[in-house]
Design a protein around this motif. Structure first.
Motif, short mmCIF file in Angstrom:
data_model
loop_
_atom_site.label_atom_id
_atom_site.label_comp_id
_atom_site.label_asym_id
_atom_site.label_seq_id
_atom_site.Cartn_x
_atom_site.Cartn_y
_atom_site.Cartn_z
N ARG A 59 -8.15 -7.37 2.75
CA ARG A 59 -7.14 -8.43 2.75
C ARG A 59 -7.21 -9.31 3.98
O ARG A 59 -6.72 -10.44 3.96
N LEU A 92 0.83 -1.22 0.00
CA LEU A 92 0.00 0.00 0.00
C LEU A 92 0.86 1.26 0.00
O LEU A 92 0.62 2.17 -0.79
N TRP A 122 -8.54 -1.01 2.47
CA TRP A 122 -7.52 -1.85 1.82
C TRP A 122 -7.11 -2.99 2.74
O TRP A 122 -7.03 -4.15 2.32
N ASN A 167 -7.02 4.62 4.44
CA ASN A 167 -7.27 3.56 3.46
C ASN A 167 -7.48 2.22 4.18
O ASN A 167 -7.04 1.18 3.71
#
Length: 240
Positions: free
Chosen positions: A91, A56, A87, A84
Motif C-alpha cells: 500500500r 488489516l 500488506w 504481515n
C-alpha cells in the motif's frame, strides 16, 4: 529516496493532531503528503488517511477474540503488522514516488522501549522501500510544571532515542497551554535545553511523595546528563 516522519509519544500528547496539522502545512507549501495510521485504537481520524491499519487488524476485534486488554491488544496488533508487513509495503509503494510520509503510531510507550515489534516494522520499511525517516517524539508540555514528571519525560525520551536508533526530534507539544498548568520553576529554556538537572532536586525535595526516591532521581538525572542527547523544541500545532 523517500522522506517521512515516525510520529510517536505517550497517549494524549497530540500525535494525531500533529499529523493533521503537519499534513495541512505540507499541502499548503505544495508538497504531496500521505498520512499512514498505524494506531488500531484510533477510530476518529481528523485527517484523510492514505493507509489505515484497521483495514488489516482492529484493536476491538483483537480484544474480544484474544481476551486481551488494550495494552496487550496493541502489542498483538503491532506483532500482527510485523508478520504481515507485505500488506503495508504493497500500500505504500504507489505513494513513495512523490509523497512525503507521516506515520501515526500508537501512544503506548512500551511499544518503543520494551517491545521490538514497532522498531522491526520501521526498520523493514526503511530497508525494503529505501525510506529516510525521522522520529518525532511528542511530550505534553504540562509535564514541565512537575519536576518529577519532567524527569520521567526526559528518561522516556532518552530511552526511546536509544531504542529506535533513528534521527530524532523531541517536541514539547501544546506549548500554548503551558501557563495554564501553573508557573514554571525556571524559564522555558531550562526545560527545552535540558540544562543542569541538579536544580530540580530542590523542588523534588519539597514534595513528600518523592522524598524516598531522592537518590534514585539523582542517579537518573545523572544518567540523562551523561548521555547529553535530550533536548526539546516547542510546538503549538494550531499556530502552524
Amino acid at each position: 529516496m523517500v522522506f517521512g516522519q515516525v510520529v510517536i509519544g505517550p497517549p494524549g500528547s497530540g500525535k494525531t493532531t500533529y499529523c493533521n496539522g503537519m499534513s495541512q502545512f505540507l499541502k499548503l507549501i505544495g508538497r504531496k503528503v500521505a498520512v499512514i495510521n498505524l494506531d488500531p485504537a484510533n477510530d476518529a481520524l481528523p485527517y484523510e488517511c492514505a493507509v489505515n491499519i484497521e483495514d488489516l487488524v482492529k484493536l476491538s476485534d483483537v480484544m474480544v477474540e484474544k481476551s486481551l486488554g488494550p495494552n496487550g491488544g496493541l502489542v498483538y496488533c503491532m506483532d500482527y503488522l510485523e508478520k504481515n508487513i507485505d500488506w503495508l509495503e504493497s500500500r505504500l509503494k504507489p505513494l513513495i514516488a512523490d509523497h512525503y510520509l507521516l506515520f501515526d503510531f500508537p501512544g503506548q510507550v512500551e511499544l518503543f522501549f520494551l517491545h521490538s515489534n514497532a522498531k522491526k516494522v520501521i526498520m523493514k520499511l526503511i530497508k525494503s522501500l529505501d525510506l529516510r525517516l525521522t522520529a518525532v517524539h511528542l511530550v505534553d508540555a504540562h509535564l514541565c510544571s512537575d519536576s518529577g514528571k519532567y524527569v520521567s519525560a526526559l528518561l522516556l525520551s532518552l530511552t526511546t532515542m536509544l531504542h529506535l536508533e533513528l534521527p530524532h526530534i523531541n517536541v514539547l507539544s501544546k506549548i500554548d497551554l503551558i501557563e495554564s498548568y501553573g508557573k514554571l520553576a525556571y524559564n522555558l529554556e531550562f526545560y527545552t535545553d535540558v540544562q543542569d538537572l541538579s536544580y530540580l532536586q530542590y523542588h523534588l525535595d519539597q514534595d513528600p511523595r518523592s522524598a524516598k526516591y531522592r537518590k534514585l532521581t539523582k542517579e537518573l538525572c545523572e544518567v540523562i546528563e551523561d548521555y547529553g542527547l535530550v533536548n526539546f523544541t516547542t510546538l503549538d500545532i494550531q499556530a502552524c
